[in-house]
Design a protein around this motif. Structure first.
Motif, PDB file in Angstrom:
ATOM      1  N   PRO A 207      -3.008  -0.302   9.645  1.00  0.00           N
ATOM      2  CA  PRO A 207      -2.072   0.041  10.119  1.00  0.00           C
ATOM      3  C   PRO A 207      -2.008   1.734  10.352  1.00  0.00           C
ATOM      4  O   PRO A 207      -1.823   2.755   9.859  1.00  0.00           O
ATOM      5  CB  PRO A 207      -1.285   0.453   8.417  1.00  0.00           C
ATOM      6  CG  PRO A 207      -2.380   0.349   7.705  1.00  0.00           C
ATOM      7  CD  PRO A 207      -3.377  -0.527   8.513  1.00  0.00           C
ATOM      8  N   THR A 210       0.167   4.903   9.014  1.00  0.00           N
ATOM      9  CA  THR A 210       0.631   4.719   7.683  1.00  0.00           C
ATOM     10  C   THR A 210      -0.780   5.472   7.174  1.00  0.00           C
ATOM     11  O   THR A 210      -0.284   6.357   6.407  1.00  0.00           O
ATOM     12  CB  THR A 210       0.641   3.256   7.909  1.00  0.00           C
ATOM     13  OG1 THR A 210       1.367   2.752   7.540  1.00  0.00           O
ATOM     14  CG2 THR A 210      -0.236   3.587   5.409  1.00  0.00           C
ATOM     15  N   HIS A 237       6.194   7.898   1.917  1.00  0.00           N
ATOM     16  CA  HIS A 237       6.602   6.116   1.844  1.00  0.00           C
ATOM     17  C   HIS A 237       7.586   5.649   2.454  1.00  0.00           C
ATOM     18  O   HIS A 237       7.733   4.830   3.288  1.00  0.00           O
ATOM     19  CB  HIS A 237       6.872   6.570   0.647  1.00  0.00           C
ATOM     20  CG  HIS A 237       6.085   4.813   0.032  1.00  0.00           C
ATOM     21  ND1 HIS A 237       4.674   4.233  -0.541  1.00  0.00           N
ATOM     22  CD2 HIS A 237       7.109   3.717  -0.365  1.00  0.00           C
ATOM     23  CE1 HIS A 237       5.006   2.743  -0.464  1.00  0.00           C
ATOM     24  NE2 HIS A 237       6.032   2.696  -0.849  1.00  0.00           N
ATOM     25  N   THR A 240       7.298   5.472   6.362  1.00  0.00           N
ATOM     26  CA  THR A 240       6.176   4.749   6.581  1.00  0.00           C
ATOM     27  C   THR A 240       6.895   2.548   6.218  1.00  0.00           C
ATOM     28  O   THR A 240       6.526   1.723   6.749  1.00  0.00           O
ATOM     29  CB  THR A 240       4.451   4.756   6.246  1.00  0.00           C
ATOM     30  OG1 THR A 240       4.775   4.273   4.874  1.00  0.00           O
ATOM     31  CG2 THR A 240       3.450   5.493   6.648  1.00  0.00           C
ATOM     32  N   SER A 241       7.810   2.771   6.008  1.00  0.00           N
ATOM     33  CA  SER A 241       8.175   1.203   5.298  1.00  0.00           C
ATOM     34  C   SER A 241       8.925   0.718   7.109  1.00  0.00           C
ATOM     35  O   SER A 241       9.973  -0.611   7.015  1.00  0.00           O
ATOM     36  CB  SER A 241       9.247   1.603   4.285  1.00  0.00           C
ATOM     37  OG  SER A 241       9.885   2.077   4.292  1.00  0.00           O
ATOM     38  N   THR A 243       8.319   1.045   9.879  1.00  0.00           N
ATOM     39  CA  THR A 243       7.463   1.079  10.831  1.00  0.00           C
ATOM     40  C   THR A 243       6.523  -0.546  11.668  1.00  0.00           C
ATOM     41  O   THR A 243       7.108  -1.399  10.287  1.00  0.00           O
ATOM     42  CB  THR A 243       5.782   1.656  10.313  1.00  0.00           C
ATOM     43  OG1 THR A 243       5.313   1.518   9.872  1.00  0.00           O
ATOM     44  CG2 THR A 243       6.112   3.261  10.238  1.00  0.00           C
ATOM     45  N   ASP A 245       4.201  -1.491  11.532  1.00  0.00           N
ATOM     46  CA  ASP A 245       2.980  -2.180  10.765  1.00  0.00           C
ATOM     47  C   ASP A 245       3.088  -3.294   9.399  1.00  0.00           C
ATOM     48  O   ASP A 245       2.958  -4.397   8.770  1.00  0.00           O
ATOM     49  CB  ASP A 245       2.062  -1.652  10.394  1.00  0.00           C
ATOM     50  CG  ASP A 245       1.298  -1.165  11.762  1.00  0.00           C
ATOM     51  OD1 ASP A 245       1.446  -2.106  12.783  1.00  0.00           O
ATOM     52  OD2 ASP A 245       0.422  -0.571  12.082  1.00  0.00           O
ATOM     53  N   HIS A 246       4.087  -2.703   9.062  1.00  0.00           N
ATOM     54  CA  HIS A 246       4.700  -2.735   7.267  1.00  0.00           C
ATOM     55  C   HIS A 246       5.704  -3.773   7.478  1.00  0.00           C
ATOM     56  O   HIS A 246       4.794  -4.457   6.914  1.00  0.00           O
ATOM     57  CB  HIS A 246       5.902  -1.582   6.580  1.00  0.00           C
ATOM     58  CG  HIS A 246       6.875  -1.923   5.369  1.00  0.00           C
ATOM     59  ND1 HIS A 246       5.275  -1.652   4.613  1.00  0.00           N
ATOM     60  CD2 HIS A 246       7.662  -2.078   4.696  1.00  0.00           C
ATOM     61  CE1 HIS A 246       6.618  -2.402   3.205  1.00  0.00           C
ATOM     62  NE2 HIS A 246       8.088  -2.691   4.137  1.00  0.00           N
ATOM     63  N   ALA A 249       3.160  -6.499   7.813  1.00  0.00           N
ATOM     64  CA  ALA A 249       2.499  -6.515   6.557  1.00  0.00           C
ATOM     65  C   ALA A 249       3.245  -7.682   5.424  1.00  0.00           C
ATOM     66  O   ALA A 249       3.033  -8.363   4.796  1.00  0.00           O
ATOM     67  CB  ALA A 249       2.015  -6.041   5.949  1.00  0.00           C
ATOM     68  N   ALA A 250       4.626  -7.069   5.432  1.00  0.00           N
ATOM     69  CA  ALA A 250       5.895  -7.927   4.267  1.00  0.00           C
ATOM     70  C   ALA A 250       5.484  -9.620   5.053  1.00  0.00           C
ATOM     71  O   ALA A 250       5.514 -10.345   4.516  1.00  0.00           O
ATOM     72  CB  ALA A 250       6.747  -7.434   4.658  1.00  0.00           C
ATOM     73  N   PHE A 261      -2.509  -5.917  12.769  1.00  0.00           N
ATOM     74  CA  PHE A 261      -1.502  -4.817  12.200  1.00  0.00           C
ATOM     75  C   PHE A 261      -1.707  -4.059  14.223  1.00  0.00           C
ATOM     76  O   PHE A 261      -2.772  -4.326  14.772  1.00  0.00           O
ATOM     77  CB  PHE A 261      -2.177  -3.446  11.718  1.00  0.00           C
ATOM     78  CG  PHE A 261      -1.831  -3.554  10.752  1.00  0.00           C
ATOM     79  CD1 PHE A 261      -0.829  -3.878   9.942  1.00  0.00           C
ATOM     80  CD2 PHE A 261      -3.143  -3.763   9.041  1.00  0.00           C
ATOM     81  CE1 PHE A 261      -0.606  -4.457   8.117  1.00  0.00           C
ATOM     82  CE2 PHE A 261      -2.849  -4.288   8.076  1.00  0.00           C
ATOM     83  CZ  PHE A 261      -1.188  -4.139   7.561  1.00  0.00           C
TER      84      PHE A 261
END
Length: 264
Positions: A207, A210, A237, A240-241, A243, A245-246, A249-250, A261
């Motif tokens: 990521p 991040t 934080h 990036t939450s 993005t 990519d986040h 990932a979740a 990513f």
């Protein structure tokens, strides 16, 4: 300067810059340093590059500045102020390697000495072969040191050890450098390219947005008080939450798979 003294190759989101003066143990000239700055600055903005590797050709990472040009006295007629400002401008490449919002990796084979040491320490991670060495070297040529080496070394090993290494200029071998935290990893010489490529690829496909914010947090932690670091962490934080990519990932966590990513 001929472009052949500084090579660039991009593959699989990893940019590799090679100092290519093996006959001179990759001693850097003024032209090489300017070109290195320009390359790193451009690659930092390239969306197809996720990590940057700096290496030397042949049996050395970099032996430092070109002593032959020093002996020639190119700045002999310049004022002290001019000489200092000219050097300071060239030294910006160390700051850039340290602060660009992408992981930078020094691949160290053989000596990283003088300014070469400084460039290696400016990178986020140093992976070395068992032939790797760190040498401050400046005392051996009657110079106090440049390219941020005193700052990086003090941050990594503490002021007492940094003073010892600067004053005595003894070579620090690979295993000692690993124990001191100057090298992050030491691998057999014949595995250096393979291990570096694997590490760089892992970072480049991570990521990356991040990772850039992580670098900002970690840089701030060196000099800023806790309250300011907490403020910065909270903002980054939250950023990036948001993005992609986040979110990926979740979703991957819920679906019990590895995230893919995209650096967004």
């Amino acid at each position: 300067m001929s472009d052949e003294h500084l090579l660039e190759h991009v593959e699989d989101k990893v940019a590799t810059i090679t100092l290519n003066r093996p006959d001179a143990l990759n001693a850097v000239t003024r032209e090489m340093l300017k070109d290195l700055y320009d390359k790193v600055e451009r690659l930092a903005e390239d969306p197809d590059v996720g990590a940057i590797v700096l290496r030397g050709a042949g049996r050395a990472f970099c032996s430092g500045g070109d002593v032959k040009s020093m002996a020639a006295g190119k700045d002999a007629n310049a004022s002290l102020e001019t000489r200092a400002q000219t050097l300071r401008n060239r030294m910006e490449v160390s700051r850039l390697l340290h602060e660009v919002p992408k992981p930078t990796i020094a691949m160290v084979r053989g000596p990283a000495a003088g300014a070469g040491m400084s460039l290696a320490l400016a990178c986020d991670i140093r992976i070395a072969s068992d032939t790797g060495k760190i040498i401050t070297a400046f005392a051996k040529v009657g110079l106090s040191g440049d390219f941020g080496g005193s700052w990086f070394l003090t941050q990594l090993v503490g002021p007492a050890k940094a003073r010892e290494l600067y004053f005595l200029a003894d070579a620090v071998g690979a295993e000692e450098a690993l124990a001191l935290g100057l090298f992050n990893r030491v691998v057999p010489d014949d595995k250096l390219e393979e291990e570096t490529a694997a590490l760089a690829s892992r970072l480049a496909h991570g990521p990356t947005v991040t990772l850039g914010y992580m670098k900002k947090n970690l840089d701030a932690a060196i000099s800023q008080p806790l309250a300011q670091c907490l403020d910065l962490e909270a903002m980054h934080h939250a950023r990036t939450s948001q993005t992609e990519d986040h979110m990926e990932a979740a979703t991957a966590f819920v679906e019990k798979r590895k995230p893919v990513f995209q650096g967004r």
